[in-house]
Write an enzyme that holds these catalytic residues in place. Structure first.
Site, mmCIF file in Angstrom:
data_model
loop_
_atom_site.group_PDB
_atom_site.id
_atom_site.type_symbol
_atom_site.label_atom_id
_atom_site.label_comp_id
_atom_site.label_asym_id
_atom_site.label_seq_id
_atom_site.Cartn_x
_atom_site.Cartn_y
_atom_site.Cartn_z
ATOM 1 N N GLY A 55 0.828 -1.197 0.000
ATOM 2 C CA GLY A 55 0.000 0.000 0.000
ATOM 3 C C GLY A 55 0.857 1.239 0.000
ATOM 4 N N LYS A 107 8.993 0.326 4.502
ATOM 5 C CA LYS A 107 8.448 1.612 4.074
ATOM 6 C C LYS A 107 9.531 2.376 3.342
ATOM 7 C CE LYS A 107 5.406 3.502 6.548
ATOM 8 N NZ LYS A 107 4.494 4.246 7.417
ATOM 9 N N GLY A 120 1.379 4.875 2.135
ATOM 10 C CA GLY A 120 0.990 5.690 3.290
ATOM 11 C C GLY A 120 1.447 7.113 3.089
ATOM 12 N N GLY A 121 1.270 7.915 4.126
ATOM 13 C CA GLY A 121 1.608 9.319 4.040
ATOM 14 C C GLY A 121 3.078 9.576 3.725
ATOM 15 N N PHE A 122 3.926 8.640 4.083
ATOM 16 C CA PHE A 122 5.348 8.910 3.922
ATOM 17 C C PHE A 122 6.011 8.076 2.838
ATOM 18 C CE2 PHE A 122 5.825 11.802 7.422
ATOM 19 C CZ PHE A 122 4.764 11.483 8.249
ATOM 20 N N ASP A 165 -1.399 11.255 13.998
ATOM 21 C CA ASP A 165 -2.196 10.782 12.865
ATOM 22 C C ASP A 165 -2.841 9.446 13.202
ATOM 23 O OD1 ASP A 165 -3.403 10.899 10.425
ATOM 24 O OD2 ASP A 165 -1.636 10.362 9.256
ATOM 25 N N GLU A 207 5.639 4.451 -0.120
ATOM 26 C CA GLU A 207 5.056 3.146 -0.409
ATOM 27 C C GLU A 207 5.525 2.115 0.623
ATOM 28 O OE1 GLU A 207 4.998 3.014 -5.215
ATOM 29 O OE2 GLU A 207 6.952 3.038 -4.230
ATOM 30 N N VAL A 208 4.696 1.087 0.815
ATOM 31 C CA VAL A 208 5.042 0.032 1.757
ATOM 32 C C VAL A 208 5.072 -1.306 1.022
ATOM 33 C CG1 VAL A 208 4.444 -1.068 3.931
ATOM 34 C CG2 VAL A 208 3.867 1.313 3.565
#
Ligand SMILES: *[C@@H]1O[C@H](CO)[C@@H](O)[C@H](O)[C@H]1NC(C)=O
Ligand SMILES: *[C@@H]1O[C@H](CO)[C@@H](O)[C@H](O)[C@H]1NC(C)=O
Ligand SMILES: *[C@@H]1O[C@H](CO)[C@@H](O)[C@H](O)[C@H]1NC(C)=O
Ligand SMILES: *[C@@H]1O[C@H](CO)[C@@H](O)[C@H](O)[C@H]1NC(C)=O
Length: 663
Positions: free
Chosen positions: A356, A377, A358-360, A474, A362-363
């Site tokens: 997926g 990450k 995320g905010g920082f 968050d 790709e994972v």
């Protein structure tokens, strides 16, 4: 401090228990003062056994027999084995501090037994240290063998004013007790109190496991003595076979032999005598000295003292590198992964491995050479700080270890790549279940309650019990991952640290929170605090008990709708019908009540996470009545424009609407 500590302890104890028996344990432990003080644990990560194997059942038998041996052990020590044939045979021992009573010893070993399985799940080899005891097990015999690795050190952060004179007295005293402990016939344990001045004392302790020979015990103690910090008011150094400690306050109970007097020595500089600290001082630093275990990917698990070190606001931390260069593995190095390893693990960040975004960044899912599954990450943003600072922050965040936090295992820093390596959590995030009409049914109330409680404990740890006060900023459904036993694990904590976002106030263009979960003071003014996290927690709680996103719902935000129903005495209307039955109703309503307290407009009257956990765990405490919640009305079509956000503090009758427009 005791009560705080007890909370932590009982929280961790509870993990395997169902929620109802959990309360019992929680409350019970909360009432007892004599809890074991957790220090550290160690389990190299490449010695896993198969769950449900013979080894596992042997290990359980072993730990139980050690635990029962602790009720009445002669020297505060026992060794045991379980199983007959070598590959499945488990060996273990415990050692209690020489001065503690049988009942303290028993409590400590019982705690250690519970904790070690949580801290080091499926490990063939692990050890856990407490102030009062140590528990260790392995798949091969280590009885009567001296073992000096890993060696750990804890130091008091206070400096002494007369280091030279102090060092002399200390060295002399430690020498004396090392000899005395080594020659002990039953316990290998010695303490000594030295009168330094009329106001100042020195307390020292040395202990070995009694299965060592006098010679080995002596060598072990000498090695630990040389590892002690210099120039500090206190410190300890310990390993598998022995430990030494000194402080300026009494930290043991044994009626020591009459204190020896310090031979008068010229105190060169210090004019003013130092005042002995009152009670137990709590500023310490933990340092790994020499972990040179020659294992493939050794993870040094330096998890810091749970609550003992708790000190609001001011947290001190330092990491000291090993002294002998290449021979010693520093904590930083043990967390660092090669880019090549990560590339191989994730199949060069292949699309198939992508979990997926995320905010920082790709994972990706990956598998390390030792078989361990990880989530990697790949950070897209460059942080402002240099590599050194980045590593330091990683090191701090990696120390945050809690069953309800996704664990940061390490990082990789090569060329343009900045990667964070996390433990892999198998069951996707909470929103995947909660907001899907079919999957939502899999989460019945006991499971949802377990999730709520777990998140609360994880947040409590971040806010209060870790050495750093971490504000998550968050917290939301998609940041809650679920493991195979539906334990919730909070992810993405500490990102603000890693990216060096200002720790007290975010500038508006840097807000990392997610709309809908952000407290008004955070969204409008960028002010964040533990109370803005509490607000997000309240929204999360609401979503869990309603099974809906905090979106517009019947012309209002879910939070406003819930408040109205609560105020009108019809709170059941807002809850997910799938979870409310006669058994769960009271508990669900109590959670709604707690939720409304968390989302109150005034941050000052929102409860802390400590209070939230207490309210969740004890039905006997009546929570106060909630006051106006705060939530946003987001105008359609203006979602992305920050300047047009409005808050709508809802008044009691639900009609007055105040508009606040930030500049
Ligand atoms: C202990 O386990 C490790 C694998 O984790 C294995 O290599 C070793 O042979 C085992 N030792 C014994 C005595 O069975
Ligand atoms: C181990 O056994 C338990 C219950 O006997 C079962 O629920 C669990 O799935 C088993 N785990 C594995 C990995 O076989
Ligand atoms: C404890 O260790 C000693 C060796 O130090 C060994 O002889 C003894 O059998 C062990 N006891 C148990 C119960 O395993
Ligand atoms: C103690 O001394 C060390 C260096 O000798 C220094 O780095 C540290 O800040 C001092 N600590 C305090 C609390 O003064």
């Amino acid at each position: 401090m005791n009560s705080c500590y007890t909370i932590c302890l009982s929280l961790s104890l509870s993990l395997s228990l169902s929620s109802s028996s959990f309360f019992f344990v929680f409350v019970q432990n909360f009432g007892t003062a004599a809890a074991a003080s957790y220090l550290n644990f160690f389990c190299p990560r490449n010695s896993l056994f198969t769950p449900n194997s013979t080894y596992e059942s042997n290990l359980n038998t072993l730990l139980s027999s050690l635990s029962s041996a602790a009720t009445n052990s002669t020297y505060g020590f026992a060794n045991a084995t379980a199983g007959q044939t070598p590959p499945d045979r488990a060996y273990g021992l415990f050692l209690c501090r020489g001065d503690v009573s049988n009942s303290t010893c028993n409590d400590c070993v019982a705690t250690a037994k519970q904790r070690i399985l949580r801290r080091c799940p499926n490990q063939r080899l692990s050890v856990i240290w407490y102030d009062e005891c140590m528990l260790r097990h392995d798949n091969s015999s280590f009885f009567s063998a001296m073992d000096l690795r890993p060696a750990l050190m804890v130091q008091h952060s206070g400096n002494i004013t007369d280091p030279t004179a102090f060092a002399q007295v200390l060295a002399k005293t430690l020498d004396k007790i090392a000899t005395r402990a080594s020659n002990g016939t039953g316990k290998k344990f010695a303490v000594e109190e030295v009168i330094m001045t009329s106001l100042r004392r020195l307390y020292t302790l040395a202990q070995c496991t009694p299965d060592l020979t006098a010679l080995d015990c002596n060598s072990c103690l000498r090695a630990m003595i040389s590892n002690l910090p210099k120039g500090r008011k206190g410190g300890r150094s310990f390993t598998l076979s022995c430990s030494v400690r000194f402080e300026e306050y009494p930290f043991y109970n044994a009626p020591a032999p009459p204190p020896s007097y310090l031979p008068p020595s010229p105190a060169p500089t210090s004019a003013a005598p130092e005042i002995r600290p009152k009670g137990k001082s709590n500023k310490f630093t933990v340092i790994i000295i020499a972990v040179t275990i020659p294992l493939g990917s050794v993870m040094v698990l330096l998890s810091l003292i749970c609550c003992v070190l708790r000190r609001k606001g001011k947290k001190m931390f330092e990491v000291i590198k090993g002294k002998n260069g290449a021979k010693e593995l520093t904590a930083v190095e043990s967390l660092q992964f090669d880019l090549a390893t990560i590339q191989a693990a994730t199949n060069y960040f292949s699309h198939e491995n992508k979990l997926g975004e995320g905010g920082f960044g790709e994972v990706f899912q990956g598998r390390l050479p030792n078989g361990q599954q990880v989530a990697v990450k790949r950070l897209s943003q460059r942080s402002k700080q240099g590599d050194g600072e980045f590593k330091n922050e990683i090191l701090l965040v990696a120390k945050l270890q809690h069953i309800n936090l996704v664990r940061l295992l390490g990082f990789c820093l090569e060329g343009e790549e900045k990667l964070l390596v996390y433990e892999f959590v198998p069951n996707k995030s909470l929103d995947y279940f909660l907001f899907d009409p079919q999957k939502r049914r899999q989460l019945d109330w006991p499971l949802r309650y377990k999730i709520i409680f777990g998140i609360a404990r994880g947040m409590l740890y971040l806010h209060e019990d870790s050495r750093l006060r971490i504000i998550h900023r968050d917290l939301k459904c998609s940041n809650i991952l679920l493991d195979s036993e539906i334990n919730p694990k909070i992810s993405d904590f500490g990102m603000a640290r890693i990216f060096e976002v200002n720790q007290t106030q975010a500038s508006t263009n840097k807000i990392v929170g997610t709309f809908g979960y952000m407290s008004p003071e955070y969204a409008m003014h960028g002010e964040f605090s533990v109370k803005s996290d509490v607000y997000s927690f309240g929204i999360l709680l609401l979503e869990i008990i309603c099974g809906k996103k905090n979106n517009l719902y019947q012309d209002e935000y879910l939070a406003g709708y819930a408040w109205n129903q609560w105020r009108d005495g019809t709170p059941l209307k807002v809850l997910d019908p799938a979870i409310v039955d006669s058994n769960s109703r009271d508990q669900v309503l109590r959670c709604l009540h707690i939720c409304l307290l968390c989302i109150q407009e005034d941050p000052a009257i929102r409860p802390t996470m400590t209070t939230v956990v207490l309210l969740l765990s004890s039905n006997s405490i009546t929570p106060p009545s909630p006051r106006h919640p705060a939530f946003f009305v987001q105008m359609k079509g203006l979602e992305s424009d920050q300047s047009t956000r409005r808050t709508m503090p809802l008044s009691i009758n639900g009609v007055s609407l105040t508009e606040l427009c930030p500049r």
